[in-house]
Motif scaffolding. Structure first.
Motif, PDB file in Angstrom:
ATOM      1  N   ILE A  70       0.836  -1.208   0.000  1.00 41.35           N
ATOM      2  CA  ILE A  70       0.000   0.000   0.000  1.00 41.35           C
ATOM      3  C   ILE A  70       0.868   1.255   0.000  1.00 41.35           C
ATOM      4  CG2 ILE A  70      -1.745   1.290   1.291  1.00 41.35           C
ATOM      5  CD1 ILE A  70      -2.853  -1.338   2.284  1.00 41.35           C
ATOM      6  N   LEU A  71       1.962   1.241   0.766  1.00 42.43           N
ATOM      7  CA  LEU A  71       2.867   2.386   0.792  1.00 42.43           C
ATOM      8  C   LEU A  71       3.459   2.651  -0.587  1.00 42.43           C
ATOM      9  CD1 LEU A  71       4.686   1.709   4.190  1.00 42.43           C
ATOM     10  CD2 LEU A  71       3.162   3.623   3.685  1.00 42.43           C
ATOM     11  N   LEU A  72       3.809   1.605  -1.299  1.00 38.57           N
ATOM     12  CA  LEU A  72       4.350   1.759  -2.651  1.00 38.57           C
ATOM     13  C   LEU A  72       3.291   2.278  -3.618  1.00 38.57           C
ATOM     14  CD1 LEU A  72       6.503  -1.499  -2.897  1.00 38.57           C
ATOM     15  CD2 LEU A  72       7.374   0.841  -2.993  1.00 38.57           C
ATOM     16  N   GLN A  73       2.054   1.838  -3.420  1.00 43.89           N
ATOM     17  CA  GLN A  73       0.979   2.234  -4.327  1.00 43.89           C
ATOM     18  C   GLN A  73       0.675   3.723  -4.262  1.00 43.89           C
ATOM     19  OE1 GLN A  73      -2.240  -0.362  -3.145  1.00 43.89           O
ATOM     20  NE2 GLN A  73      -1.881  -1.763  -4.840  1.00 43.89           N
ATOM     21  N   VAL A  74       0.736   4.305  -3.068  1.00 42.98           N
ATOM     22  CA  VAL A  74       0.261   5.670  -2.893  1.00 42.98           C
ATOM     23  C   VAL A  74       1.364   6.710  -2.741  1.00 42.98           C
ATOM     24  CG1 VAL A  74      -1.851   4.818  -1.817  1.00 42.98           C
ATOM     25  CG2 VAL A  74       0.065   5.483  -0.364  1.00 42.98           C
ATOM     26  N   GLN A  75       2.644   6.295  -2.647  1.00 44.30           N
ATOM     27  CA  GLN A  75       3.694   7.282  -2.428  1.00 44.30           C
ATOM     28  C   GLN A  75       3.860   8.201  -3.640  1.00 44.30           C
ATOM     29  OE1 GLN A  75       7.667   5.879  -1.826  1.00 44.30           O
ATOM     30  NE2 GLN A  75       7.628   4.455  -3.541  1.00 44.30           N
ATOM     31  N   ASN A  76       4.179   9.464  -3.353  1.00 45.22           N
ATOM     32  CA  ASN A  76       4.347  10.463  -4.398  1.00 45.22           C
ATOM     33  C   ASN A  76       5.630  10.209  -5.172  1.00 45.22           C
ATOM     34  OD1 ASN A  76       5.222  13.213  -5.542  1.00 45.22           O
ATOM     35  ND2 ASN A  76       3.121  13.602  -4.851  1.00 45.22           N
ATOM     36  N   PRO A  77       5.603  10.267  -6.512  1.00 50.73           N
ATOM     37  CA  PRO A  77       6.804   9.991  -7.312  1.00 50.73           C
ATOM     38  C   PRO A  77       7.934  10.985  -7.083  1.00 50.73           C
ATOM     39  CG  PRO A  77       5.058  10.915  -8.684  1.00 50.73           C
ATOM     40  CD  PRO A  77       4.446  10.586  -7.358  1.00 50.73           C
ATOM     41  N   LYS A  81      10.475   7.028  -0.906  1.00 48.26           N
ATOM     42  CA  LYS A  81      11.079   6.486   0.308  1.00 48.26           C
ATOM     43  C   LYS A  81      11.215   4.973   0.253  1.00 48.26           C
ATOM     44  CE  LYS A  81       9.286  10.154   3.322  1.00 48.26           C
ATOM     45  NZ  LYS A  81       8.449  10.463   4.516  1.00 48.26           N
ATOM     46  N   TYR A  82      10.386   4.364  -0.570  1.00 47.58           N
ATOM     47  CA  TYR A  82      10.370   2.907  -0.660  1.00 47.58           C
ATOM     48  C   TYR A  82      10.695   2.515  -2.100  1.00 47.58           C
ATOM     49  CZ  TYR A  82       7.673   3.974   3.520  1.00 47.58           C
ATOM     50  OH  TYR A  82       7.263   4.490   4.716  1.00 47.58           O
ATOM     51  N   ASN A  83      11.863   1.883  -2.302  1.00 47.58           N
ATOM     52  CA  ASN A  83      12.339   1.579  -3.650  1.00 47.58           C
ATOM     53  C   ASN A  83      12.208   0.106  -4.025  1.00 47.58           C
ATOM     54  OD1 ASN A  83      13.259   4.226  -4.430  1.00 47.58           O
ATOM     55  ND2 ASN A  83      14.896   3.980  -2.911  1.00 47.58           N
ATOM     56  N   GLY A  84      11.645  -0.705  -3.188  1.00 48.55           N
ATOM     57  CA  GLY A  84      11.497  -2.114  -3.505  1.00 48.55           C
ATOM     58  C   GLY A  84      11.115  -2.900  -2.270  1.00 48.55           C
ATOM     59  N   THR A  85      10.985  -4.194  -2.439  1.00 47.96           N
ATOM     60  CA  THR A  85      10.510  -5.036  -1.344  1.00 47.96           C
ATOM     61  C   THR A  85      11.496  -5.087  -0.183  1.00 47.96           C
ATOM     62  OG1 THR A  85       9.336  -6.411  -2.952  1.00 47.96           O
ATOM     63  CG2 THR A  85       9.640  -7.315  -0.745  1.00 47.96           C
ATOM     64  N   LEU A  89      11.028  -2.957   3.329  1.00 50.62           N
ATOM     65  CA  LEU A  89      10.860  -3.638   4.618  1.00 50.62           C
ATOM     66  C   LEU A  89      11.938  -3.215   5.604  1.00 50.62           C
ATOM     67  CD1 LEU A  89       9.919  -7.245   3.413  1.00 50.62           C
ATOM     68  CD2 LEU A  89       8.406  -5.564   4.476  1.00 50.62           C
ATOM     69  N   LYS A  90      13.190  -3.060   5.103  1.00 46.88           N
ATOM     70  CA  LYS A  90      14.283  -2.608   5.978  1.00 46.88           C
ATOM     71  C   LYS A  90      14.025  -1.188   6.476  1.00 46.88           C
ATOM     72  CE  LYS A  90      18.087  -5.439   4.169  1.00 46.88           C
ATOM     73  NZ  LYS A  90      19.397  -5.425   3.463  1.00 46.88           N
ATOM     74  N   TYR A  91      13.518  -0.332   5.602  1.00 43.27           N
ATOM     75  CA  TYR A  91      13.249   1.055   5.967  1.00 43.27           C
ATOM     76  C   TYR A  91      12.172   1.136   7.048  1.00 43.27           C
ATOM     77  CZ  TYR A  91      12.139   6.023   5.504  1.00 43.27           C
ATOM     78  OH  TYR A  91      11.921   7.356   5.751  1.00 43.27           O
ATOM     79  N   ILE A  92      11.108   0.354   6.871  1.00 39.58           N
ATOM     80  CA  ILE A  92      10.042   0.332   7.883  1.00 39.58           C
ATOM     81  C   ILE A  92      10.574  -0.182   9.212  1.00 39.58           C
ATOM     82  CG2 ILE A  92       7.821  -0.691   8.519  1.00 39.58           C
ATOM     83  CD1 ILE A  92       7.145  -0.818   5.545  1.00 39.58           C
ATOM     84  N   ALA A 287      -0.821  11.926   5.020  1.00 34.27           N
ATOM     85  CA  ALA A 287       0.574  11.768   5.401  1.00 34.27           C
ATOM     86  C   ALA A 287       1.471  12.254   4.279  1.00 34.27           C
ATOM     87  CB  ALA A 287       0.853  10.290   5.706  1.00 34.27           C
ATOM     88  N   SER A 288       2.693  12.668   4.636  1.00 39.92           N
ATOM     89  CA  SER A 288       3.636  13.161   3.630  1.00 39.92           C
ATOM     90  C   SER A 288       3.996  12.089   2.627  1.00 39.92           C
ATOM     91  CB  SER A 288       4.905  13.670   4.321  1.00 39.92           C
ATOM     92  OG  SER A 288       5.523  12.622   5.069  1.00 39.92           O
ATOM     93  N   ILE A 289       3.816  10.849   3.013  1.00 41.06           N
ATOM     94  CA  ILE A 289       4.136   9.766   2.088  1.00 41.06           C
ATOM     95  C   ILE A 289       3.220   9.822   0.870  1.00 41.06           C
ATOM     96  CG2 ILE A 289       2.559   8.102   3.151  1.00 41.06           C
ATOM     97  CD1 ILE A 289       5.983   7.353   1.608  1.00 41.06           C
ATOM     98  N   VAL A 290       2.038  10.401   1.038  1.00 41.22           N
ATOM     99  CA  VAL A 290       1.096  10.498  -0.071  1.00 41.22           C
ATOM    100  C   VAL A 290       1.295  11.774  -0.866  1.00 41.22           C
ATOM    101  CG1 VAL A 290      -1.345  10.573  -0.699  1.00 41.22           C
ATOM    102  CG2 VAL A 290      -0.593   9.168   1.226  1.00 41.22           C
ATOM    103  N   THR A 291       1.471  12.903  -0.150  1.00 43.19           N
ATOM    104  CA  THR A 291       1.557  14.195  -0.825  1.00 43.19           C
ATOM    105  C   THR A 291       2.953  14.521  -1.313  1.00 43.19           C
ATOM    106  OG1 THR A 291       1.974  15.346   1.268  1.00 43.19           O
ATOM    107  CG2 THR A 291      -0.319  15.082   0.583  1.00 43.19           C
ATOM    108  N   GLY A 292       3.976  14.019  -0.625  1.00 49.03           N
ATOM    109  CA  GLY A 292       5.341  14.393  -0.970  1.00 49.03           C
ATOM    110  C   GLY A 292       5.688  15.714  -0.314  1.00 49.03           C
TER     111      GLY A 292
END
Length: 356
Positions: A70-77, A81-85, A89-92, A287-292
């Protein structure tokens, strides 16, 4: 007077006959010859419990991958913050710890348990009804469900289950994307439901419902159709002696569920991405993860507009954001759900099977 006596006697005989018949039926039900109404209600409850347990176990097992998807789906391009599986997971884990990996799982289970219960039970009822209609139309009392008919039954089950629990899915998506640095507007599922209803109105609880329903038709439909058809084929052909005593080993059934889940989610995934993005519309404290950082979130006027803007600004590949962790999640999730459902029904002693 004679006629009245005859009528009275007739009514009395009828009442006695009715009582005797009911007593006989109750006796047969106790002996297991005839299933009484109480037995049917108990069977339905057991079936619902099995479906709920299957959903809860399968989703909890893959909760970290579900959140990352879900985080990958909605994050602003413009604010990646999340570049792959693995990196995601490590970042979280690094920023939020173990609890971060399972954030939103309680809300997810609160939604998926009734959703799964309704879905499996609805499929059983829909498949039975469709099979009855098919036999009536063809005149073949020995006819069985074809893959296409199973697809239709699965689609019906998916639509019913999705519609019944959609508001919970909507707020679960919002709760899941909240991070340590984002404003925590929602404290839980019920708080989120109340807040969305109060600030955005009742219709907001069903925002993204249309792509969800359209997506659930091939997704759930293919899951059931592929799983059951593959099981039937393995039982009939028995390659590599996979079937013993007309039963498949648990590992084989897990494999059938994995294949079914992979096919279903690949077909329906773009609609899932659009659904998640539409669910974020109207969230004032997103959240900033959505808006950037310093960026304004895109606004969508509907499903078609969301598709158009996503492809225009981010390319076709954006429709498959999060597909890798979702694929890794779906394979065990669907497999575990199907097998857990059948195992729990065996334990509870429910006669009806999804393949019947």
């Amino acid at each position: 007077m004679a006629s009245e006596d005859v009528v009275g006697k007739s009514r009395g005989d009828t009442a006695v006959t009715t009582i005797v018949n009911l007593a006989e039926e109750a006796k047969l039900a106790r002996e297991g010859v005839v299933k009484g109404p109480g037995h049917q209600v108990l069977s339905i409850c057991k079936s619902l419990v099995a479906g709920g347990v299957a959903g809860g176990v399968s989703r909890t097992a893959v909760a970290p991958l579900e959140r990352l998807k879900i985080l990958l789906q909605v994050q602003n391009p413009h604010s990646i913050k999340y570049n792959g599986t693995v990196q995601g997971l490590k970042y979280i884990w690094r920023t939020e710890g173990l609890r971060g990996l399972f954030k939103g799982n309680g809300t997810n289970c609160a939604r998926i348990v009734p959703n799964s219960a309704v879905k499996f039970f609805s499929y059983e009822q829909a498949s039975s009804g469709i099979l009855w209609l098919y036999r009536q139309q063809t005149g073949d009392e020995d006819a069985q469900l074809s893959p296409l008919l199973r697809l239709g039954a699965g689609a019906c089950a998916g639509i019913i289950a999705m519609s019944a629990t959609y508001p919970m899915d909507m707020v679960r998506g919002r709760i899941t994307v909240q991070t340590e640095k984002s404003p925590y507007q929602y404290r839980g599922m019920f708080h989120a439901l109340g807040t969305v209803y109060r600030e955005e109105g009742f219709r907001a609880l069903y925002r993204g419902w249309l792509p969800s329903v359209i997506g659930v038709v091939p997704y759930v439909g293919l899951n059931f159709a592929v799983y059951e058809s593959l099981k039937d084929w393995l039982l009939q052909t028995n390659p590599l002696d996979l079937a013993k005593d007309n039963e498949l080993h648990v590992a084989t059934r897990l494999g059938c569920g994995a294949v079914a889940g992979t096919i279903g989610q690949t077909v329906a995934y773009p609609l899932d991405v659009i659904r998640r993005r539409m669910q974020m519309v109207g969230w004032n404290h997103a959240a900033s993860i959505v808006t950037g950082e310093g960026k304004e979130a895109l606004q969508y006027n509907g499903m078609i507009d969301a598709f158009r803007k996503t492809v225009r600004y981010e390319g076709v590949g954006a429709l498959y954001k999060g597909l890798v962790p979702n694929s890794v999640k779906v394979v065990p999730s669907i497999a575990i759900a199907f097998v857990t459902y059948e195992v729990v029904k065996d334990v509870l002693g429910v006669e009806m099977r999804i393949s019947d």
